[in-house]
Write a protein that holds these residues in place. Structure first.
Motif, PDB file in Angstrom:
ATOM      1  N   VAL A  11       0.840  -1.205   0.000  1.00 14.69           N
ATOM      2  CA  VAL A  11       0.000   0.000   0.000  1.00 14.69           C
ATOM      3  C   VAL A  11       0.872   1.252   0.000  1.00 14.69           C
ATOM      4  N   ALA A  12       1.925   1.264   0.820  1.00 14.80           N
ATOM      5  CA  ALA A  12       2.793   2.440   0.893  1.00 14.80           C
ATOM      6  C   ALA A  12       3.447   2.720  -0.456  1.00 14.80           C
ATOM      7  N   GLY A  13       3.951   1.675  -1.117  1.00 10.77           N
ATOM      8  CA  GLY A  13       4.584   1.878  -2.414  1.00 10.77           C
ATOM      9  C   GLY A  13       3.620   2.413  -3.449  1.00 10.77           C
ATOM     10  N   ALA A  14       2.413   1.839  -3.499  1.00  9.62           N
ATOM     11  CA  ALA A  14       1.421   2.295  -4.468  1.00  9.62           C
ATOM     12  C   ALA A  14       0.979   3.728  -4.190  1.00  9.62           C
ATOM     13  N   VAL A  15       0.798   4.078  -2.913  1.00 14.90           N
ATOM     14  CA  VAL A  15       0.357   5.429  -2.552  1.00 14.90           C
ATOM     15  C   VAL A  15       1.436   6.455  -2.863  1.00 14.90           C
ATOM     16  N   ILE A  16       2.681   6.134  -2.579  1.00 15.07           N
ATOM     17  CA  ILE A  16       3.772   7.078  -2.832  1.00 15.07           C
ATOM     18  C   ILE A  16       3.858   7.419  -4.313  1.00 15.07           C
ATOM     19  N   VAL A  17       3.742   6.413  -5.168  1.00 12.56           N
ATOM     20  CA  VAL A  17       3.799   6.668  -6.609  1.00 12.56           C
ATOM     21  C   VAL A  17       2.591   7.485  -7.069  1.00 12.56           C
ATOM     22  N   ALA A  18       1.387   7.109  -6.592  1.00  8.07           N
ATOM     23  CA  ALA A  18       0.175   7.840  -6.988  1.00  8.07           C
ATOM     24  C   ALA A  18       0.211   9.283  -6.494  1.00  8.07           C
ATOM     25  N   LEU A  19       0.656   9.479  -5.263  1.00  3.40           N
ATOM     26  CA  LEU A  19       0.703  10.818  -4.689  1.00  3.40           C
ATOM     27  C   LEU A  19       1.722  11.690  -5.411  1.00  3.40           C
ATOM     28  N   ASP A  20       2.849  11.105  -5.795  1.00  2.00           N
ATOM     29  CA  ASP A  20       3.893  11.864  -6.482  1.00  2.00           C
ATOM     30  C   ASP A  20       3.376  12.484  -7.774  1.00  2.00           C
ATOM     31  N   GLY A  21       2.618  11.706  -8.551  1.00  3.13           N
ATOM     32  CA  GLY A  21       2.116  12.223  -9.821  1.00  3.13           C
ATOM     33  C   GLY A  21       1.078  13.313  -9.655  1.00  3.13           C
ATOM     34  N   THR A  22       0.187  13.167  -8.667  1.00  2.88           N
ATOM     35  CA  THR A  22      -0.894  14.144  -8.519  1.00  2.88           C
ATOM     36  C   THR A  22      -0.401  15.464  -7.916  1.00  2.88           C
ATOM     37  N   VAL A  23       0.521  15.402  -6.948  1.00  5.78           N
ATOM     38  CA  VAL A  23       0.995  16.660  -6.358  1.00  5.78           C
ATOM     39  C   VAL A  23       1.849  17.434  -7.355  1.00  5.78           C
ATOM     40  N   LEU A  24       2.567  16.726  -8.230  1.00  2.00           N
ATOM     41  CA  LEU A  24       3.416  17.417  -9.208  1.00  2.00           C
ATOM     42  C   LEU A  24       2.586  18.191 -10.219  1.00  2.00           C
ATOM     43  N   THR A  25       1.441  17.632 -10.610  1.00  2.00           N
ATOM     44  CA  THR A  25       0.591  18.312 -11.595  1.00  2.00           C
ATOM     45  C   THR A  25       0.230  19.713 -11.135  1.00  2.00           C
ATOM     46  N   VAL A  26      -0.075  19.861  -9.861  1.00  2.00           N
ATOM     47  CA  VAL A  26      -0.453  21.165  -9.320  1.00  2.00           C
ATOM     48  C   VAL A  26       0.764  22.081  -9.198  1.00  2.00           C
ATOM     49  N   ALA A  27       1.931  21.506  -8.928  1.00  2.00           N
ATOM     50  CA  ALA A  27       3.121  22.309  -8.664  1.00  2.00           C
ATOM     51  C   ALA A  27       3.884  22.718  -9.921  1.00  2.00           C
ATOM     52  N   GLN A  28       3.566  22.133 -11.064  1.00  2.00           N
ATOM     53  CA  GLN A  28       4.351  22.397 -12.274  1.00  2.00           C
ATOM     54  C   GLN A  28       4.391  23.872 -12.697  1.00  2.00           C
ATOM     55  N   PRO A  29       3.275  24.611 -12.663  1.00  2.00           N
ATOM     56  CA  PRO A  29       3.369  26.035 -13.038  1.00  2.00           C
ATOM     57  C   PRO A  29       4.340  26.816 -12.155  1.00  2.00           C
TER      58      PRO A  29
END
Length: 515
Positions: A11-29
């Motif tokens: 669960v931790a591995g799957a969540v870390i990967v999923a969270l990484d992609g979603t938080v980056l989308t907001v931070a890219q600008p």
């Protein structure tokens, strides 16, 4: 690795990967503005990661099968966390892109192992619940990621979003290493070779396809894109030919040859393509046609994440009562219906209803199809099965966005949504290739809490046969015992396949065989 520890790490591995992609989308600008980067350079922080992950997932799964899921997971988690910390301290966009590619390599290592550890720790007939927990956690990460990313970017800055995963990655990576237990070396067993030519061909196929599809919405159909896709198809054909001829294939037959595995992988591609393509289109529809700002767009789409989380445990019950065939067919039908609702939606409530159907359908398909892929594959090939499942979920969204963009330019966004609904509907008949309702434990399997037949010492949930007692280590009459065989009478049953016991004990064929 014990079941609770395996589930926690998965669960931790799957969540870390999923969270990484979603938080980056907001931070890219904010990242682009701070580092004075162009739009193309910022896009490569995502593209570089996707190419690295897509090209290496199956190879990473094979490494996990040969050297142990726990070991490969630990390396992936620790490397992923270290790369995240490096990105947070990067002085320019060039180092950020380079470290994102490195992060993708380690992400590819850890993702198949998250499923391989579950397959090694749980008997096949008890995989439904842990897979449902894992999927619900991914849905929760997808729902909270944009909120966390936006809050951190606003309050601290874009670098803070990459620090979110550093401590959890280190903790669970070290936890996986700390679970080492003594094992019994399997001396004399030949170690399968790593199929490097096959790995290169598959990486060229997948990486080339992903790059071409990611670039398609920006560049359109150009001769370069056509050549790139043609080269990927050529690499795929060469890979298939090579796999049929080599003695130690990258993708063993027991990973993809089991009933329903190919159909389940196809469903994952179709469902993830339809989902991601619809999200891409609906964001533009909500902002352009309804005039909603990004925050209200996110709130309108919340039913998707909520129903995905709720659908995961519900799917575990449906699999037990109705089987994968009916469950997946119904889920794909709900997904297609949700897309039809979105294609005709004119207000927030209608969009919310469509998103709810999308979440319920996709969450169910993800659990059910993953259950088929992981359960039907042999335990010694669980890593490859996990790599194929993750490859399907990584390539499907890229294909969906490319399809949505192309159809939007030709016929408009609502027509594109109808086409995506057709994609989901066309996948429904493939459900007939999936297993039906479970009739009970597999033949010869001793259910938990039941006594083993006379003359047999067995642990719960393991395979055994009855009859005369054989001397320890002896083969059954008329049968030469080999790695992967079920235990014969007189033996103590430790696992249905050596890979499960090896991963649980901290050993693997490649690690314990004499050099």
């Amino acid at each position: 690795m014990k079941r609770r520890a395996a589930l926690a790490c998965s669960v931790a591995g799957a969540v870390i990967v999923a969270l990484d992609g979603t938080v980056l989308t907001v931070a890219q600008p904010a990242l682009g503005a701070d580092l004075h980067a162009s739009v193309g350079q910022v896009q490569w922080t995502t593209t570089g990661y996707l190419i690295a992950v897509a090209g290496l997932l199956v190879l990473a799964g094979r490494l996990a099968d040969l050297y142990g899921h726990r070991r490969v997971f630990a390396v992936g988690m620790l490397g992923f966390g270290a790369a995240s910390a490096g990105i947070a301290a990067a002085p320019g966009v060039g180092p950020v892109v380079a470290l994102r590619i490195v992060q993708g390599v380690f992400g590819a290592l850890l993702q198949p192992a998250t499923l391989g550890m579950l397959r090694a720790a749980y008997p096949p007939d008890r995989l439904r619940r842990p897979l449902a927990v894992r999927t619900a956690a991914i849905g929760l990460a997808a729902a909270t990621g944009p909120v966390i990313g936006g809050a951190l970017t606003t309050a601290v800055g874009w670098r803070a979003v990459f620090l979110v995963n550093v401590v959890p990655a280190a903790v669970f990576g070290l936890l996986a290493l700390a679970r080492r237990q003594p094992g019994t070396p399997r001396r004399g067993r030949p170690v399968p070779r790593l199929d490097l030519p096959g790995a290169v061909l598959l990486a060229l196929c997948l990486a080339g396809s992903v790059h071409a599809l990611v670039a398609l919405p920006v560049s359109g159909w150009t001769p370069v894109r056509g050549l790139e896709l043609a080269a990927a198809v050529g690499a795929a054909a060469a890979f298939v030919r090579h796999e049929r001829r080599t003695a130690d294939p990258l993708v063993p037959a027991d990973a993809v040859g089991a009933p329903g595995v190919g159909a389940a992988l196809g469903m994952l591609v179709a469902a993830s393509a339809a989902l991601q393509g619809a999200l891409f289109l609906c964001v533009h529809l909500l902002q352009r046609d309804l005039g909603l700002d990004p925050l209200h767009c996110a709130l309108t789409a919340l039913p998707l994440a909520a129903l995905m989380i709720l659908a995961a445990p519900g799917c575990a019950v449906a699999l037990r009562r109705a089987g994968a065939r009916r469950t997946t067919a119904a889920a794909l039908a709900a997904l297609a219906l949700g897309l039809l609702v979105l294609a005709r939606a004119t207000g927030p409530l209608a969009f919310g209803a469509g998103f709810a159907l999308l979440g319920a359908g996709f969450g169910t398909v993800m659990v059910a199809a993953t259950h088929v892929v992981v359960r039907q594959a042999a335990a010694r090939s669980a890593g490859v099965a996990g790599g194929l499942q993750q490859t399907a979920l990584n390539t499907g969204p890229v294909l969906g966005v490319a399809t949505a963009t192309t159809l939007w330019a030709v016929a408009g966004p609502r027509a594109a949504l109808l086409a995506l609904a057709a994609v989901a509907a066309v996948a429904v008949p493939a459900a007939r290739f999936l297993p039906g309702r479970d009739a009970g434990p597999e033949p010869g399997r001793v259910p938990e809490g039941k006594a083993a037949p006379a003359g047999v010492t067995a642990t719960a949930g393991k395979t055994a046969t009855a009859g005369e007692r054989q001397p320890p280590g002896a083969a059954a009459p008329g049968h030469a015992a080999t790695a992967g065989d079920t235990a014969t009478t007189g033996d103590t049953v430790t696992a249905e396949d050596p890979a499960a016991a090896e991963d649980a004990a901290g050993t693997s064929p490649a690690a314990s065989a004499p050099r």
